[in-house]
Design a protein around this motif. Structure first.
Motif, PDB file in Angstrom:
ATOM      1  N   ARG A  83       1.040  -1.175  -0.131  1.00 44.38           N
ATOM      2  CA  ARG A  83       0.016   0.081  -0.038  1.00 44.38           C
ATOM      3  C   ARG A  83       0.904   1.272  -0.098  1.00 44.38           C
ATOM      4  O   ARG A  83       0.472   2.253  -0.744  1.00 44.38           O
ATOM      5  CB  ARG A  83      -0.999   0.054   1.264  1.00 44.38           C
ATOM      6  CG  ARG A  83      -1.943   1.188   1.420  1.00 44.38           C
ATOM      7  CD  ARG A  83      -2.921   1.200   0.210  1.00 44.38           C
ATOM      8  NE  ARG A  83      -3.660  -0.230   0.204  1.00 44.38           N
ATOM      9  CZ  ARG A  83      -4.834  -0.221   0.889  1.00 44.38           C
ATOM     10  NH1 ARG A  83      -5.485   0.556   1.502  1.00 44.38           N
ATOM     11  NH2 ARG A  83      -5.512  -1.396   0.775  1.00 44.38           N
ATOM     12  N   TYR A  93       3.953   1.292  -1.243  1.00 45.05           N
ATOM     13  CA  TYR A  93       4.263   1.431  -2.429  1.00 45.05           C
ATOM     14  C   TYR A  93       3.490   2.262  -3.478  1.00 45.05           C
ATOM     15  O   TYR A  93       3.879   2.897  -4.282  1.00 45.05           O
ATOM     16  CB  TYR A  93       4.690   0.167  -3.059  1.00 45.05           C
ATOM     17  CG  TYR A  93       4.817   0.021  -4.793  1.00 45.05           C
ATOM     18  CD1 TYR A  93       5.952   0.702  -5.370  1.00 45.05           C
ATOM     19  CD2 TYR A  93       3.522  -0.268  -5.321  1.00 45.05           C
ATOM     20  CE1 TYR A  93       5.922   0.534  -6.650  1.00 45.05           C
ATOM     21  CE2 TYR A  93       3.964  -0.330  -6.601  1.00 45.05           C
ATOM     22  CZ  TYR A  93       4.942   0.372  -7.548  1.00 45.05           C
ATOM     23  OH  TYR A  93       4.930   0.172  -8.938  1.00 45.05           O
ATOM     24  N   ASP A  94       2.169   1.876  -3.509  1.00 48.88           N
ATOM     25  CA  ASP A  94       1.130   2.481  -4.309  1.00 48.88           C
ATOM     26  C   ASP A  94       0.978   3.953  -4.191  1.00 48.88           C
ATOM     27  O   ASP A  94       1.085   4.734  -4.991  1.00 48.88           O
ATOM     28  CB  ASP A  94      -0.074   1.865  -4.032  1.00 48.88           C
ATOM     29  CG  ASP A  94      -0.393   0.457  -4.607  1.00 48.88           C
ATOM     30  OD1 ASP A  94       0.356   0.097  -5.561  1.00 48.88           O
ATOM     31  OD2 ASP A  94      -1.432  -0.145  -4.345  1.00 48.88           O
ATOM     32  N   SER A 108       2.298   6.852  -6.637  1.00 49.13           N
ATOM     33  CA  SER A 108       1.192   7.878  -7.023  1.00 49.13           C
ATOM     34  C   SER A 108       1.618   9.279  -6.921  1.00 49.13           C
ATOM     35  O   SER A 108       1.579  10.070  -7.733  1.00 49.13           O
ATOM     36  CB  SER A 108      -0.031   7.540  -6.364  1.00 49.13           C
ATOM     37  OG  SER A 108      -1.024   8.724  -6.564  1.00 49.13           O
TER      38      SER A 108
END
Length: 101
Positions: free
Chosen positions: A52, A54-55, A59
């Protein structure tokens, strides 16, 4: 309202809170450092948190690039600056998911 999170483990609570960190702008250097600390701390014990994080970081880096924030040397804006998927965390997460019904 309320505090929420009743009966959740620490990892579950973090997974509940991390989506609230998404913004329509790049993360500041302090926010990025805090996010990386969370990812590092959780890496071996809660791989879903690492993924999470990383996401969220990927972004934020993409948003930084779109906003043209190229002056900050701590946070480069090239495509290579977008973090790589944490392979060990992904493998651990998938293994954990297979063990759970």
């Amino acid at each position: 309202g309320g505090g929420g999170g009743g009966g959740l483990t620490g990892a579950e609570r973090v997974l509940e809170l991390l989506p609230r960190c998404w913004k329509n702008e790049a993360l500041s250097a302090a926010e990025l450092a805090a996010l990386r600390n969370v990812a590092e701390f959780s890496r071996k014990h809660a791989p879903a948190i690492d993924l999470r994080c990383y996401d969220l970081e990927a972004s934020a880096q993409q948003l930084r690039h779109l906003a043209g924030g190229g002056d900050d040397k701590e946070m480069p804006t090239t495509c290579s600056s977008v973090p790589r998927v944490p392979g060990e965390a992904a493998t651990a997460y998938l293994s954990d998911r297979k063990r759970r019904p």
